[in-house]
Design an enzyme around this catalytic site. Structure first.
Site, short mmCIF file in Angstrom:
data_model
loop_
_atom_site.label_atom_id
_atom_site.label_comp_id
_atom_site.label_asym_id
_atom_site.label_seq_id
_atom_site.Cartn_x
_atom_site.Cartn_y
_atom_site.Cartn_z
N ASP A 262 -30.37 -6.74 0.49
CA ASP A 262 -30.51 -6.98 -0.95
C ASP A 262 -30.79 -8.45 -1.25
O ASP A 262 -31.48 -8.77 -2.22
CB ASP A 262 -29.25 -6.51 -1.68
CG ASP A 262 -29.22 -5.00 -1.86
OD1 ASP A 262 -30.17 -4.33 -1.42
OD2 ASP A 262 -28.24 -4.49 -2.44
N GLY A 263 -30.24 -9.35 -0.43
CA GLY A 263 -30.49 -10.77 -0.67
C GLY A 263 -31.97 -11.12 -0.54
O GLY A 263 -32.51 -11.90 -1.33
N ASN B 186 -29.36 -10.36 -10.15
CA ASN B 186 -28.00 -9.81 -10.08
C ASN B 186 -27.09 -10.40 -11.15
O ASN B 186 -26.59 -9.68 -12.02
CB ASN B 186 -27.39 -10.07 -8.71
CG ASN B 186 -27.55 -8.92 -7.75
OD1 ASN B 186 -28.05 -7.86 -8.12
ND2 ASN B 186 -27.14 -9.12 -6.52
N ARG C 36 -9.17 -18.36 -19.34
CA ARG C 36 -8.81 -19.19 -18.19
C ARG C 36 -8.81 -18.29 -16.97
O ARG C 36 -8.12 -17.27 -16.93
CB ARG C 36 -7.44 -19.84 -18.37
CG ARG C 36 -7.43 -21.01 -19.35
CD ARG C 36 -6.04 -21.61 -19.49
NE ARG C 36 -5.50 -22.07 -18.21
CZ ARG C 36 -5.79 -23.26 -17.64
NH1 ARG C 36 -6.63 -24.08 -18.23
NH2 ARG C 36 -5.25 -23.60 -16.50
N THR D 209 -23.37 -3.65 -9.01
CA THR D 209 -22.93 -3.19 -7.69
C THR D 209 -22.83 -4.34 -6.70
O THR D 209 -22.74 -4.12 -5.49
CB THR D 209 -23.91 -2.12 -7.14
OG1 THR D 209 -25.25 -2.63 -7.18
CG2 THR D 209 -23.83 -0.84 -7.95
N ALA D 210 -22.84 -5.58 -7.19
CA ALA D 210 -22.74 -6.75 -6.32
C ALA D 210 -21.37 -7.42 -6.50
O ALA D 210 -20.35 -6.76 -6.43
CB ALA D 210 -23.90 -7.70 -6.61
N TYR D 211 -21.36 -8.73 -6.78
CA TYR D 211 -20.10 -9.47 -6.92
C TYR D 211 -19.23 -8.86 -8.02
O TYR D 211 -18.00 -8.78 -7.89
CB TYR D 211 -20.43 -10.93 -7.23
CG TYR D 211 -19.25 -11.88 -7.29
CD1 TYR D 211 -18.03 -11.60 -6.70
CD2 TYR D 211 -19.39 -13.11 -7.94
CE1 TYR D 211 -16.97 -12.48 -6.76
CE2 TYR D 211 -18.34 -14.01 -7.99
CZ TYR D 211 -17.13 -13.69 -7.41
OH TYR D 211 -16.08 -14.57 -7.47
N LEU E 185 -18.82 -5.79 -8.83
CA LEU E 185 -18.08 -4.64 -8.30
C LEU E 185 -16.88 -5.11 -7.49
O LEU E 185 -15.79 -4.53 -7.58
CB LEU E 185 -19.01 -3.78 -7.46
CG LEU E 185 -18.45 -2.46 -6.92
CD1 LEU E 185 -18.06 -1.52 -8.06
CD2 LEU E 185 -19.44 -1.79 -5.99
N ALA F 35 -10.30 -13.19 -11.41
CA ALA F 35 -8.89 -13.59 -11.34
C ALA F 35 -8.45 -14.30 -12.60
O ALA F 35 -8.05 -15.47 -12.57
CB ALA F 35 -8.66 -14.47 -10.11
#
Length: 299
Positions: free
Chosen positions: A71-72, A145, A173, A186-188, A190, A210
């Site tokens: 994909d990259g 993406n 924050r 469907t990348a980062y 997900l 986070a």
């Protein structure tokens, strides 16, 4: 749509890519196509017996680009060719591969089928953004993406004021914030517990990374507006912040910088062999195993 001139783009870091590239090129020549090989691919695989072109020339000459890699590799080619409207077909020579959907073993047969007109066209949206400081644009980029804003160092969090079309949404924050297309869901996104969006949706997805407050949840927005994200605080001023446009990064963000993100003017077109299904891709890539019903065994 007739594909008379076809460019081949490969993930040239892979060892042994020269053989499948040559096999693919022979298939194209036998089908009556003219073949171009992207310059970095040719240089690193040694496949130089065909005309070698940079992306600008591919954009002006090619009717189709065949991308062999993960994909990259597909994302990199899409960013380069979106403005020229050259459609892409992806052959998976990587690992997971949500958008390089043709298995390597099926590549030649699938490509012949596409050349014979048995294919579907899918249009995917992209993002464009810029980093603004004191009214001056410091950096701009596009992404298939996602655009990701995060802290550059290991200490502290980054605080963002988020607005949509000038309307205040919230302050956050967190370690970072992902602004994703449906393709990027469907990348980062997900991996950060964001939802999966169907690629046909006209939407932008915001996913906190986070967050300090667990009430900050992913949110799906219409892609008709412009997001304004202002860095209001950094956990450690000396650590700064960074913005990533897919694989391109600006790592000198400071408190007070504003990142503007909106749907890009250009889109990218993917070519799929007949029978392609986004849901089938999800089942296979995410290992959604279950006992099939009798009529589902071959899906």
């Amino acid at each position: 749509m007739h594909f008379k001139t076809v460019a081949i783009v490969g993930r040239y870091q892979d060892s042994g890519l020269d053989a499948p590239v040559r096999s693919l090129a022979r298939t194209l020549v036998n089908a009556g196509c003219s073949v171009l090989v992207e310059a970095a691919t040719a240089r690193n695989t040694g496949v130089t017996e065909f005309p070698v072109c940079d992306y600008a020339e591919i954009g002006s000459r090619a009717d189709l680009a065949v991308v062999m890699g993960g994909d990259g590799t597909m994302i990199g080619a899409a960013r380069e060719l979106a403005h020229s409207k050259v459609p892409l077909v992806g052959i998976n020579h990587g690992r997971l591969g949500f958008i390089t959907d043709i298995p390597l073993n099926d590549a030649n047969d699938a490509l012949v089928s596409v050349l014979n007109g048995h294919y579907d066209i899918e249009e995917r949206s992209m993002l464009e953004g810029r980093v603004v400081r004191d009214g001056q644009v410091l950096y701009s980029g596009v992404a298939l993406n996602d655009v990701v804003i995060n802290r550059a160092g290991r200490g502290g969090m980054i605080e963002l004021r988020v607005e949509l079309d000038g309307v205040f949404m919230y302050r956050q924050r967190a370690d970072g914030l992902i602004i994703s297309t449906p393709t990027g869901s469907t990348a980062y996104s997900l991996a950060a517990s964001g939802p999966i969006l169907h690629p046909s949706l006209n939407a932008i997805l915001l996913v906190p990374v986070a967050p300090q407050t667990l009430s900050h949840r992913p949110i799906v927005l219409p892609d008709s507006g412009t997001l304004n994200l202002t860095i209001t605080a950094l956990g450690r001023v000396e650590s700064g912040g960074s913005v990533h446009f897919d694989m391109q990064a600006w790592s000198d963000c400071q408190q007070g910088d504003r990142i503007d993100v909106r749907r890009a003017r250009n889109t990218i077109r993917f070519i799929h062999p007949k029978g392609y299904s986004f849901f089938s891709t999800l089942r296979h890539k995410l290992d959604w195993n279950r006992m099939p019903l009798p009529n589902e065994e071959n899906e």
